[in-house]
Scaffold this motif. Structure first.
Motif, short mmCIF file in Angstrom:
data_model
loop_
_atom_site.label_atom_id
_atom_site.label_comp_id
_atom_site.label_asym_id
_atom_site.label_seq_id
_atom_site.Cartn_x
_atom_site.Cartn_y
_atom_site.Cartn_z
N ASP A 220 0.82 -1.22 0.00
CA ASP A 220 0.00 0.00 0.00
C ASP A 220 0.85 1.27 0.00
OD1 ASP A 220 -2.64 -1.26 0.22
OD2 ASP A 220 -2.00 -1.84 2.24
N PHE A 224 -0.25 5.18 -0.77
CA PHE A 224 -0.21 6.15 0.33
C PHE A 224 0.59 7.38 -0.07
CE2 PHE A 224 -1.50 4.47 4.73
CZ PHE A 224 -2.52 3.71 4.20
N ARG A 225 1.74 7.17 -0.68
CA ARG A 225 2.58 8.30 -1.07
C ARG A 225 1.89 9.15 -2.13
NH1 ARG A 225 8.28 4.96 -1.17
NH2 ARG A 225 8.93 5.46 0.98
N ARG A 228 -0.92 11.01 -0.19
CA ARG A 228 -0.35 11.95 0.79
C ARG A 228 0.32 13.13 0.11
NH1 ARG A 228 5.17 10.30 3.42
NH2 ARG A 228 5.67 10.83 1.26
N ARG A 233 -5.79 11.91 1.99
CA ARG A 233 -5.64 11.27 3.29
C ARG A 233 -5.22 9.81 3.08
NH1 ARG A 233 -8.91 14.50 6.84
NH2 ARG A 233 -8.11 13.29 8.65
N ALA A 234 -4.11 9.41 3.70
CA ALA A 234 -3.60 8.05 3.64
C ALA A 234 -3.71 7.47 5.04
CB ALA A 234 -2.16 8.04 3.15
N ALA A 236 -3.64 4.52 7.76
CA ALA A 236 -3.13 3.19 8.10
C ALA A 236 -3.95 2.58 9.22
CB ALA A 236 -1.66 3.29 8.51
N LEU A 244 4.56 1.30 6.42
CA LEU A 244 3.36 2.00 5.95
C LEU A 244 2.97 3.09 6.93
CD1 LEU A 244 1.23 1.91 3.64
CD2 LEU A 244 -0.25 0.68 5.24
N ALA A 248 1.91 7.35 6.39
CA ALA A 248 0.48 7.63 6.58
C ALA A 248 0.25 9.06 7.04
CB ALA A 248 -0.11 6.65 7.59
N THR A 249 -0.90 9.61 6.69
CA THR A 249 -1.32 10.90 7.25
C THR A 249 -2.15 10.71 8.50
OG1 THR A 249 -3.36 10.96 5.93
CG2 THR A 249 -1.38 11.96 4.95
#
Length: 268
Positions: A220, A224-225, A228, A233-234, A236, A244, A248-249
């Motif tokens: 993931d 996520f990158r 983000r 919004r990422a 986890a 990860l 994450a945000t």
């Protein structure tokens, strides 16, 4: 971002949307239904191949699923593959030859969209007797393009084996993992969940700034990158892999605690 709301919801399946008993809670299904009723697409982004999407299709029904870590886009309603970015036979042959030279006890399997082939010594963990699953020699498996190459080692640790595979493969392909076992998932160069999600999002006229993505494993990270860095919004799961969590945000509860439901509910 207190008043931020997504225009597209993307979620990993195993360890994220699905509880450990392979089900989706009624609360989560209802919550996703509320967002869809407001015109927000729900996209599944998974390492799973299309043939493992039958049961989730019965739960969610429609939409596009990003399968095989971005290599395959599946229309859930029609259950048809609408896009594929396969690995070429030349790359497959060179990668498998070098991996087996360095680690002779590496066993291989391949995903061909709706079919799965594995060496006789490779032990599938799921769907052993499912339609489309069959044994084949390595030469037979790499003779045609594949959606995903799987390399497994029964004695090395996961991270050590995946690192080894990454070193051997280099820029010839993309290497990731979503397993607790020593299983490396190998896709065409540049193909990730991020590329698959970007293609789906663009089809809805949505950019990363309007996407929320949920996940728990290293496969993931690219998605996520992408989200983000684009301003989205990422999120986890609480039990997510440390790599990860680093990108994450936000963090939500575990899959068994309905973390996806809880976070989406907080955005109303």
């Amino acid at each position: 971002m207190s008043d931020w709301k997504p225009r597209l919801i993307a979620s990993d399946m195993d360890g994220t949307l699905l509880r450990w008993d392979d089900t989706v809670s009624e609360a989560t299904v209802a919550e996703l239904g509320r967002w869809r009723a407001d015109g927000v697409p729900v996209v599944l982004a998974t390492g799973r191949p299309p043939r493992w999407m039958v049961r989730i299709r019965e739960v969610l029904g429609t939409g596009t699923a990003v399968c095989c870590n971005g290599a395959v886009l599946l229309d859930l309603e029609r259950f048809e593959i609408v896009h594929e970015d396969p690995l070429d036979p030349e790359v497959l042959e060179s990668v498998t030859t070098e991996l087996r030279r360095q680690q002779p006890d590496t066993w291989f399997a391949v995903e061909y969209g709706l079919e799965f082939r594995h060496e006789p010594i490779y032990e599938p963990r799921w769907d052993v007797d499912a339609p489309g699953v069959a044994e084949a020699t390595l030469a037979e498996m790499v003779a045609q393009p594949v959606a995903k190459l799987l390399a497994r080692h029964e004695s090395m640790t996961r991270d050590a084996f995946v690192d080894l595979v990454g070193d051997v493969v280099g820029d010839r392909a993309t290497v990731t993992t979503s397993s607790t076992d020593a299983l490396a998932e190998i896709s065409a160069p540049g193909v990730t969940k991020a590329t698959g999600l970007a293609r789906v999002a663009a089809g809805h006229g949505v950019g990363p700034e309007d996407v929320i993505v949920f996940g728990d494993m290293p496969n993931d990270i690219a998605a996520f990158r992408w989200v983000r860095d684009g301003g989205g919004r990422a999120v986890a799961m609480a039990h997510a892999h440390p790599d990860l969590l680093d990108v994450a945000t936000d963090v939500t509860g575990t899959n068994d605690d309905d973390g996806v439901f809880a976070f989406l509910r907080s955005l109303h």
